[in-house]
Write an enzyme that holds these catalytic residues in place. Structure first.
Site, mmCIF file in Angstrom:
data_model
loop_
_atom_site.group_PDB
_atom_site.id
_atom_site.type_symbol
_atom_site.label_atom_id
_atom_site.label_comp_id
_atom_site.label_asym_id
_atom_site.label_seq_id
_atom_site.Cartn_x
_atom_site.Cartn_y
_atom_site.Cartn_z
ATOM 1 N N THR A 341 0.831 -1.200 0.000
ATOM 2 C CA THR A 341 0.000 0.000 0.000
ATOM 3 C C THR A 341 0.867 1.251 0.000
ATOM 4 O O THR A 341 2.068 1.183 -0.159
ATOM 5 C CB THR A 341 -0.909 -0.037 1.252
ATOM 6 N N GLY A 423 3.210 -1.536 4.056
ATOM 7 C CA GLY A 423 3.987 -2.690 4.454
ATOM 8 C C GLY A 423 3.242 -3.817 5.130
ATOM 9 O O GLY A 423 3.841 -4.584 5.865
ATOM 10 N N GLY A 424 1.921 -3.957 4.899
ATOM 11 C CA GLY A 424 1.197 -5.125 5.361
ATOM 12 C C GLY A 424 1.371 -5.394 6.842
ATOM 13 O O GLY A 424 1.075 -4.562 7.707
#
Length: 528
Positions: A341, A423-424
């Site tokens: 993202t 970064g999840g």
């Protein structure tokens, strides 16, 4: 070495310099923080296409001096046809292609809702002005970044046959080189249509009908009716009090609860020195406790097992902090969640601040790029499970679990901080690193973003649940972490994309703005 940027009239930070500049230019013309963020959001959807798109979701935190923060949930719901029968015979939802495109794209609806929030702030700039930068970049071409080129090559086996991908993101049938010029004329046409007809056209107008019909034709469960029924909504943000500040984040379906819990637990540990074993170990162990709560409680907001705010009660946080062994790591075999993202922040001359995040989930999302509009559609819905007993069980109309979570803090001394990262699985961890360094342990803002980072779990296509450390982490600290039982994996890079692209802005009571961009990104702080 980057240094903290200072200004007084307005500031924008983004992981791509042209998005930051687009927002800054709107501020320079008298636009407010929300308008600047729409300009930046539309621009970054063009210039950083592997990370986000207008075919994805978004979340907002908006601060206006003297008022409670406003949160906006712009998460798309699963299509009416997206049930287990639609995926009969499969163990899991396919990760790429049309059947992976099963949720509405919410981010444009979020832009519209945010502009409503800002509508009482004075004369509004026309939408055509806010989308001007994005249109120009799509029409005239973007310069391919290193990360876009590398990720195109890395994911090509999964994506080359997906409808629209190769035609859009390959050049002459080849992975684009770093520095190559890439145009997106169909996306430019779509942005121009939005500028003419308004953002609602994406859902209930010509664009919505065209996209819905094409998605259905390609085999997606989404239809024009699903898009027509979508709207973003204002929600009550979660909040946690720490020493000297109150921190805000988004409620489910985001993992904002985990981000706040990490800092709330860590605050109870009484750690006073940055970057030492106690700091890093304390945050990692806080992360483990927060993730276990997240993984059993965060889901569609209409079916939560418990009130997420209840986990931020001081007594609950203290109990979890008391469970942490200051010398020994809790074994960590727990599975992790993926996600990619962008995060961006803005503060305007009136002290209004925005923390914003926008995503298509995996890099390039579903990979589907609609021929009618040039829109790359997200695959956020693959976080649903086909197991009817699972917390994230797929049902029509449900919201998928989101790694996205923008953060904002208001300090007792009058400072306001907008911060976040992509970064999840790493998003809550990097937020905790940045905030704790700056707000709790006194490091300068840029140093808080630049300093070596760690990641417990996975991101960027990795499947291991090791504790990953950048190469610049002090070898003494590395040994201490290993001796405490952490399963350490050293990364080759000093500044690794694995750790995400963070940023932070602070407005001080004296009116001075501070800004920090991540050397791991292609971004910058753009200030007036």
């Amino acid at each position: 070495m980057l240094k903290t940027v200072y200004s007084t009239r307005g500031m924008m930070v983004a992981p791509h310099h042209q998005a930051a500049q687009a927002g800054r230019d709107v501020l320079a013309e008298g636009g407010n923080a929300v308008e600047a963020m729409v300009a930046a959001a539309s621009t970054i959807a063009v210039v950083y296409p592997h990370m986000n798109s207008i075919g994805g979701d978004g979340f907002w935190l908006i601060h206006e001096p003297g008022k409670a923060p406003v949160a906006i949930d712009a998460c798309g719901r699963a299509a009416k046809k997206a049930d287990r029968d639609f995926y009969a015979g499969l163990d899991a939802i396919p990760s790429r292609g049309a059947t992976a495109a099963l949720t509405s794209a919410g981010t444009i609806g979020g832009w519209a809702e945010a502009l409503k929030v800002a509508s009482g702030w004075g004369d509004a700039l026309p939408l055509s002005r806010l989308l001007e930068s994005a249109i120009n970049h799509a029409r005239n071409g973007i310069v391919v970044t290193e990360s876009q080129s590398a990720l195109t090559a890395a994911k090509l086996d999964q994506l080359h046959a997906v409808p629209g991908f190769a035609d859009t993101f390959m050049l002459n049938g080849q992975v684009p080189d770093v520095g190559a010029l890439m145009t997106q004329s169909k996306l430019a046409n779509t942005l121009e249509q939005l500028a003419r007809a308004g953002l609602d056209d994406f859902y209930r107008g010509e664009l919505g009908r065209a996209m819905g019909e094409e998605l259905e034709r390609l085999g997606s469960p989404l239809t024009a009716d699903d898009l027509a029924g979508y709207s973003a909504s204002q929600v009550t943000p979660l909040e946690v009090a720490v020493n000297g500040a109150k921190i805000y984040n988004l409620p489910p379906p985001t993992q904002g609860l985990a981000s706040l819990m990490i800092l709330g637990i860590f605050d109870k540990l009484g750690i006073t020195e940055a970057e030492g074993f106690a700091h890093v170990h304390g945050l990692i162990e806080s992360t483990k406790r927060a993730f276990r709560v997240r993984d059993t409680n965060v889901t569609d907001p209409d079916r939560l097992p418990a009130d997420p705010q209840s986990f931020l009660d001081p007594a609950v946080l203290q109990k979890l902090a008391d469970e942490i062994d200051p010398e020994k790591a809790l074994p960590w075999p727990d599975p992790a969640s993926p996600g990619d993202t962008i995060w961006m922040g803005c503060i305007d001359s009136e002290g209004r601040a925005v923390s914003f995040i926008q995503s298509i989930y995996w890099e390039f999302g579903s990979g589907v790029v609609l021929d009618s509009t040039g829109v790359n559609w997200q695959n956020r819905g693959i976080s649903f499970s086909l197991d009817p007993k699972a917390l994230q069980a797929l049902e029509p109309g449900r919201k998928p679990f989101h790694t996205l979570n923008p953060a904002l803090a208001r300090f007792d001394d009058g400072r306001v901080m907008s911060y976040g990262t992509m970064g999840g699985e790493g998003q809550p961890q990097t937020q905790a690193a940045v905030f704790s360094r700056y707000a709790m342990l006194g490091l300068p803002l840029q140093q808080a973003v630049t300093a070596p980072r760690w990641l417990l779990g996975r991101t960027w296509g990795d499947t291991s649940t090791t504790l990953k450390l950048e190469s610049l982490v002090d070898p003494v600290l590395v040994k201490q972490l290993r001796d405490a039982g952490h399963e350490v994996e050293m990364l080759d890079e000093a500044f690794s994309d694995t750790m995400g692209h963070a940023g932070a802005l602070v407005k001080r009571p004296d009116g001075v703005l501070e800004g920090a961009a991540d050397p791991r990104s292609d971004g910058c702080v753009a200030a007036l």
